[in-house]
Design a protein around this motif. Structure first.
Motif, PDB file in Angstrom:
ATOM      1  N   LEU A 202       0.804  -1.322   0.101  1.00 38.27           N
ATOM      2  CA  LEU A 202       0.129  -0.065   0.042  1.00 38.27           C
ATOM      3  C   LEU A 202       0.964   1.036  -0.003  1.00 38.27           C
ATOM      4  N   HIS A 203       0.617   2.070  -1.040  1.00 30.09           N
ATOM      5  CA  HIS A 203       1.329   3.648  -1.107  1.00 30.09           C
ATOM      6  C   HIS A 203       0.000   4.600  -1.021  1.00 30.09           C
ATOM      7  N   THR A 204       0.625   5.381  -0.036  1.00 30.38           N
ATOM      8  CA  THR A 204      -0.546   6.344   0.386  1.00 30.38           C
ATOM      9  C   THR A 204       0.144   7.755   0.488  1.00 30.38           C
ATOM     10  N   HIS A 205      -0.527   8.780   0.553  1.00 29.21           N
ATOM     11  CA  HIS A 205      -0.015  10.377   1.028  1.00 29.21           C
ATOM     12  C   HIS A 205      -0.924  10.743   2.138  1.00 29.21           C
ATOM     13  N   ASP A 206      -0.372  11.388   3.057  1.00 33.34           N
ATOM     14  CA  ASP A 206      -0.962  11.684   4.367  1.00 33.34           C
ATOM     15  C   ASP A 206      -1.674  12.945   4.119  1.00 33.34           C
ATOM     16  N   SER A 238       3.366  14.033   1.588  1.00 37.75           N
ATOM     17  CA  SER A 238       4.260  12.712   1.637  1.00 37.75           C
ATOM     18  C   SER A 238       3.681  11.674   2.195  1.00 37.75           C
ATOM     19  N   GLN A 239       4.410  10.394   2.433  1.00 38.12           N
ATOM     20  CA  GLN A 239       4.164   9.156   3.083  1.00 38.12           C
ATOM     21  C   GLN A 239       4.450   9.423   4.651  1.00 38.12           C
ATOM     22  N   PRO A 240       3.620   8.587   5.379  1.00 34.86           N
ATOM     23  CA  PRO A 240       3.776   8.574   6.677  1.00 34.86           C
ATOM     24  C   PRO A 240       5.233   8.658   7.490  1.00 34.86           C
TER      25      PRO A 240
HETATM   26 CO    CO Z   1       2.910   8.810  -4.376  1.00 31.96          CO
END
Ligand code: CO
Length: 493
Positions: A202-206, A238-240
C-alpha cells in the motif's frame, strides 16, 4: 504473524511531495549507505518526476544518479515509478521506446519497477511488465485508487487479478491523493490477498491525515508492505514518517524491528537537507488538508490549478473551477486523477469555466474522449464524443494506443546523432521525452561538461512560470474563506 515490511520513499516521493523534486544526488549520497543498512524492504529512488527535475532543474543525468545510488546502497532493492506507456512523460510512447527505457534503467541498477496507467487500462502496462520481466527484474503492477460511481473495491480487485495474469510480481495500491479511508483499505487488501497470490503493497499520501490509519487497517488486513518516508520529507503531502509508523505499531504483532537511533540520525540528516531546500518547501505541504476529501483531487493538482488560474487572471474563480472537475471527470468516463490525467482534467475544467462548458476542448481531453489514452473506466458522455468526433474529424478508437504508434528508437537515435549528441539508447530515450533539456545538458561544449551542482550552487527556483508550464512560486489563495500560502510546483506525481 509476519512483521509488515517497510519501503522507504525519502529519495523519491518524499522530496517530490515535499520539496518540488529538488533533492540533488549530492544531498542523497550521504544518507544512502545508512538507508541501505536499516532493513527496509526497498528504497524508492527514481522515476516519477525525478527524471524531469534532474534534466530541467538540477543539470543531472538521471541515469548517473541511479548508478551512484546503486553503488552507495547496493544491498536494498531500489524502486522506481513508471507511468506505463507514458514512461515518465505525459503522452504515449511506442513500445520500443518503453522497452529501451526499461532496459537502460535495469542495466543501471533498478530492481523494482512500479508500473501504472492513469486510466487503469491494463493494456498500457503490458509492454512495460513484459520488458521488466525480460530484464529479470520485479514488475509491480499499480492500481490507481480513485473514488467515483464506476469504481468499487470489486472493480479494483478485478484489475489486480488481471495484472497477476499479465505476469506482475506484486500489486501496489497507489493512493496518490491520500483519499483511501481505513475501512476501504481493509477490504481492498483483504480481497486482493484472497483473490490473488501476490504480495500487496500500500502506497498512500498523508495529505488528508488518513495515511497512518489506513496503513494500520491494511496491516490488520494482511498487507505485506507499506511505504514510509523520513521526516521532514514525510507526512503531509508525503508518506507517513517511519518513526511515527513504528510508534503506532508498538505492541502490534506485526510491528517490524528498526534501529530507532539510526532512524533519528537519518532524520537529523534530512532536517539539514530540508533547510537547504527551503526555497522549495512550504507549510502548505506539511499540514493536514481536509479540502482534499471534499474535492477528491490530488494535492498537487490543486496547486497546479492555482498557478494556471493566476496565469489566466482567474484566481477568484477557483471554487467554480474545482466544482467543474467532477463534471469533466464524469464526461470523460470517470478517469482517475493522476499524472497526466490530473493535468488534463484540470485544464479542461478551467476552460469550461472560462469559455463556457465544452465550448473549447483541449487536445488531450479530445484524445481521451477518442480513446487515444486507452479505455476509460466508464463510458465517454455520448454528446461530448459526438462533438469531438465532429470537430476533430476523427473517430473514437478501441485499439491499444501504442498500436497506433510507429517504432521510435531508430528515429530518436538519428536525431541525437544529428544534434551532436551520443546516439546511445540511454541518451535517445531521454531525448524522446525531454528533447530540449537533453540537448542543453548533453551537447558537447567547448568548455568543460556541466558540473554536477553542489548544495551551494543549487539552481534558484524559477522566478515566474516558464512558457512550458513548469515552474515554481509562492502564491496566496483564498480557499473556502481561508487564506492559504501555497508553493506552486507544476511537476506532478
Ligand atoms: Co506517491
Amino acid at each position: 504473524m509476519k512483521p509488515v515490511l517497510f519501503n522507504n520513499t525519502v529519495l523519491r516521493d518524499g522530496h517530490q511531495s515535499m520539496a518540488a523534486t529538488r533533492m540533488t544526488t549530492q544531498q542523497m549520497l550521504p544518507a544512502a549507505p545508512i538507508l541501505d543498512e536499516m532493513g527496509f524492504h526497498g528504497l524508492e529512488t527514481w522515476g516519477g518526476a525525478t527524471i524531469d527535475a534532474c534534466l530541467r532543474f538540477l543539470n543531472e543525468n538521471p541515469f548517473d544518479r541511479l548508478r551512484a545510488l546503486k553503488k552507495a546502497a547496493p544491498k536494498t532493492p531500489q524502486i522506481m515509478l513508471l507511468r506505463g506507456q507514458n514512461i515518465v512523460q505525459y503522452a504515449s510512447f511506442p513500445d520500443d521506446v518503453v522497452e529501451a527505457f526499461v532496459r537502460c534503467m535495469c542495466q543501471s541498477g533498478m530492481d523494482v519497477i512500479r508500473i501504472f496507467d492513469a486510466l487503469n487500462d491494463v493494456r498500457n502496462l503490458r509492454t512495460a511488465v513484459k520488458a521488466v520481466k525480460q530484464c529479470g527484474k520485479h514488475a509491480r503492477g499499480e492500481l490507481c485508487y480513485t473514488i467515483s460511481p464506476v469504481h468499487t473495491v470489486e472493480s479494483f480487485v478485478k484489475l489486480g487479478v488481471e495484472l497477476e495474469k499479465m505476469g506482475a510480481d506484486s500489486l501496489g495500491i497507489k493512493d496518490m491523493s491520500g483519499i483511501l479511508q481505513p475501512q476501504i483499505a481493509y477490504r481492498f487488501v483483504k480481497e486482493l490477498k484472497r483473490q490473488t497470490s501476490l504480495p500487496v503493497i500500500l502506497h498512500t499520501h498523508d495529505t488528508a491525515g488518513l495515511g497512518a490509519a489506513s496503513y494500520l487497517a491494511a496491516i490488520e488486513a494482511g498487507v505485506d508492505c507499506v511505504e514510509v518516508s523520513i521526516s521532514p520529507f514525510a507526512n503531509g503531502t508525503s508518506q507517513p514518517d517511519t518513526q511515527r509508523m513504528l510508534a503506532l505499531l508498538e505492541g502490534h504483532p506485526r510491528c517490524p524491528q528498526f534501529d530507532t537511533k539510526r532512524l533519528a540520525e537519518l532524520r537529523n540528516y534530512f532536517e539539514g537537507v530540508y533547510k537547504e531546500l527551503a526555497k522549495f518547501t512550504s507549510p502548505a505541504n506539511e499540514r493536514v488538508d481536509s479540502d482534499i476529501l471534499i474535492y477528491q483531487v490530488p494535492g498537487g493538482m490543486l496547486s497546479n490549478f492555482r498557478t494556471q488560474l493566476k496565469e489566466q487572471g482567474m484566481s477568484e474563480r477557483f471554487d467554480e473551477v474545482v466544482h467543474e472537475i467532477p463534471v469533466v471527470r464524469a464526461a470523460l468516463g470517470w478517469i482517475p486523477l493522476v499524472t497526466p490525467t490530473s493535468q488534463i482534467v484540470g485544464t479542461q475544467a478551467m476552460m469550461n469555466v472560462k469559455f463556457g462548458r465544452w465550448k473549447m476542448i483541449c487536445q488531450p481531453a479530445q484524445d481521451i474522449a477518442l480513446g487515444r489514452y486507452g479505455a476509460t473506466p466508464g463510458p465517454i458522455d455520448p454528446g461530448l464524443l459526438a462533438q469531438v468526433e465532429k470537430q476533430s474529424g476523427k473517430k473514437a478508437t478501441t485499439e491499444r494506443p501504442a498500436d497506433l504508434l510507429e517504432p521510435g528508437m531508430k528515429k530518436y537515435r538519428e536525431q541525437c546523432a544529428a544534434k551532436g549528441l551520443a546516439d546511445t539508447d540511454e541518451i535517445a530515450v531521454l531525448f524522446a521525452m525531454f528533447p530540449q533539456q537533453v540537448e542543453d545538458l548533453f551537447k558537447p561544449k567547448a568548455a568543460a561538461p556541466p558540473a554536477v551542482p553542489s548544495v551551494s550552487n543549487l539552481p534558484a527556483p524559477a522566478p515566474a512560470l516558464l512558457g512550458n508550464g513548469h515552474g515554481a512560486q509562492t502564491l496566496y489563495v483564498t480557499l473556502g474563506g481561508k487564506r492559504h500560502e501555497v508553493f506552486v510546483e507544476t511537476l506532478a506525481s
